[in-house]
Design an enzyme around this catalytic site. Sequence first.
Site, PDB file in Angstrom:
ATOM      1  N   ARG A  21       0.820  -1.212   0.000  1.00 19.85           N
ATOM      2  CA  ARG A  21       0.000   0.000   0.000  1.00 19.85           C
ATOM      3  C   ARG A  21       0.857   1.267   0.000  1.00 19.85           C
ATOM      4  O   ARG A  21       0.415   2.315  -0.478  1.00 19.85           O
ATOM      5  CB  ARG A  21      -0.989  -0.030   1.164  1.00 19.85           C
ATOM      6  CG  ARG A  21      -2.082  -1.075   0.973  1.00 19.85           C
ATOM      7  CD  ARG A  21      -3.094  -1.052   2.109  1.00 19.85           C
ATOM      8  NE  ARG A  21      -2.516  -1.410   3.381  1.00 19.85           N
ATOM      9  CZ  ARG A  21      -2.391  -2.655   3.830  1.00 19.85           C
ATOM     10  NH1 ARG A  21      -2.809  -3.664   3.113  1.00 19.85           N
ATOM     11  NH2 ARG A  21      -1.855  -2.891   5.006  1.00 19.85           N
ATOM     12  N   GLU A  42       3.780  -9.399  14.580  1.00 19.18           N
ATOM     13  CA  GLU A  42       3.044  -9.868  15.758  1.00 19.18           C
ATOM     14  C   GLU A  42       3.028 -11.401  15.800  1.00 19.18           C
ATOM     15  O   GLU A  42       3.157 -12.005  16.849  1.00 19.18           O
ATOM     16  CB  GLU A  42       1.620  -9.330  15.726  1.00 19.18           C
ATOM     17  CG  GLU A  42       1.411  -8.283  16.791  1.00 19.18           C
ATOM     18  CD  GLU A  42       0.082  -7.566  16.650  1.00 19.18           C
ATOM     19  OE1 GLU A  42      -0.207  -7.104  15.525  1.00 19.18           O
ATOM     20  OE2 GLU A  42      -0.648  -7.493  17.637  1.00 19.18           O
TER      21      GLU A  42
HETATM   22  P1  AMP Z   1       4.196  -2.382  11.801  1.00 18.17           P
HETATM   23  O1  AMP Z   1       5.432  -3.049  11.251  1.00 18.17           O
HETATM   24  O2  AMP Z   1       3.650  -3.079  12.999  1.00 18.17           O
HETATM   25  O3  AMP Z   1       4.400  -0.905  12.045  1.00 18.17           O
HETATM   26  O4  AMP Z   1       3.070  -2.531  10.700  1.00 18.17           O
HETATM   27  C1  AMP Z   1       3.062  -1.666   9.624  1.00 18.17           C
HETATM   28  C2  AMP Z   1       2.732  -2.354   8.342  1.00 18.17           C
HETATM   29  O5  AMP Z   1       1.685  -3.305   8.470  1.00 18.17           O
HETATM   30  C3  AMP Z   1       2.270  -1.330   7.341  1.00 18.17           C
HETATM   31  O6  AMP Z   1       2.899  -1.630   6.093  1.00 18.17           O
HETATM   32  C4  AMP Z   1       0.771  -1.487   7.285  1.00 18.17           C
HETATM   33  O7  AMP Z   1       0.346  -1.549   5.937  1.00 18.17           O
HETATM   34  C5  AMP Z   1       0.464  -2.807   7.979  1.00 18.17           C
HETATM   35  N1  AMP Z   1      -0.438  -2.685   9.149  1.00 18.17           N
HETATM   36  C6  AMP Z   1      -0.112  -2.957  10.438  1.00 18.17           C
HETATM   37  N2  AMP Z   1      -1.161  -2.820  11.247  1.00 18.17           N
HETATM   38  C7  AMP Z   1      -2.184  -2.421  10.466  1.00 18.17           C
HETATM   39  C8  AMP Z   1      -3.555  -2.095  10.710  1.00 18.17           C
HETATM   40  N3  AMP Z   1      -4.092  -2.147  11.937  1.00 18.17           N
HETATM   41  N4  AMP Z   1      -4.323  -1.727   9.656  1.00 18.17           N
HETATM   42  C9  AMP Z   1      -3.793  -1.649   8.417  1.00 18.17           C
HETATM   43  N5  AMP Z   1      -2.531  -1.956   8.115  1.00 18.17           N
HETATM   44  C10 AMP Z   1      -1.724  -2.335   9.123  1.00 18.17           C
END
Ligand code: AMP
Length: 181
Positions: free
Chosen positions: A69, A106
């Site tokens: 995205r 996660e």
């Molecule tokens: P993080 O590595 O935990 O910061 O997750 C970020 C990545 O995962 C980004 O590329 C987002 O597209 C996706 N992502 C994580 N959590 C969400 C969420 N609650 N809703 C949408 N996309 C998420």
Amino acid sequence: MVDGDSGVEVARRVADLTLDVQDFPQPGIAFKDLTPLFASGPDFAATIDTIVGHYGPDSFDVVAGIEARGFMIAAAVAYAAGVGFVPVRKVGKLPRKTLRETYALEYGEATLELHADAFSPGQRVLVVDDVLATGGTAEAALSLIEQAGGVVAGFAVLLELAFLEGRKRLKPRSVHALLTV
Ligand code: AMP
């Protein structure tokens, strides 16, 4: 009350066109679905213009987007600023020599790749993704960019989940979120 780093008006645009999808892609996750925002021409354009306006076209030389995205937003930012676009991709997609970074999710782990010759030394890179959650994805992407000789000019997202404290993890790089929830 909605807010973000570029003020209430654009934060509200993002909030109004984001749908919360419970238990997607797995139980316990509230997925932020930004497809209504992408589908609305004036609102999508306003978010892109806000990002470009915040940094100013002279503060970065190229835009990097994180698959998938992040590509949509980063490519639009690059076009609006008149600079090029570099993809940070999921493992196995880039055809030439890459740098690779594995990070914890996660559940399980993931790997991102970047072409090793993506940047000339010292090139200033604005990095873009859709959502900042724990910051693991962004940390891996920013690290790859720095290993490749790029200088991170900033990290911009449409939406930040503040309770997961991803912003702290990315310090001292600057993070810009149009909407913080
Ligand atoms: P993080 O590595 O935990 O910061 O997750 C970020 C990545 O995962 C980004 O590329 C987002 O597209 C996706 N992502 C994580 N959590 C969400 C969420 N609650 N809703 C949408 N996309 C998420």
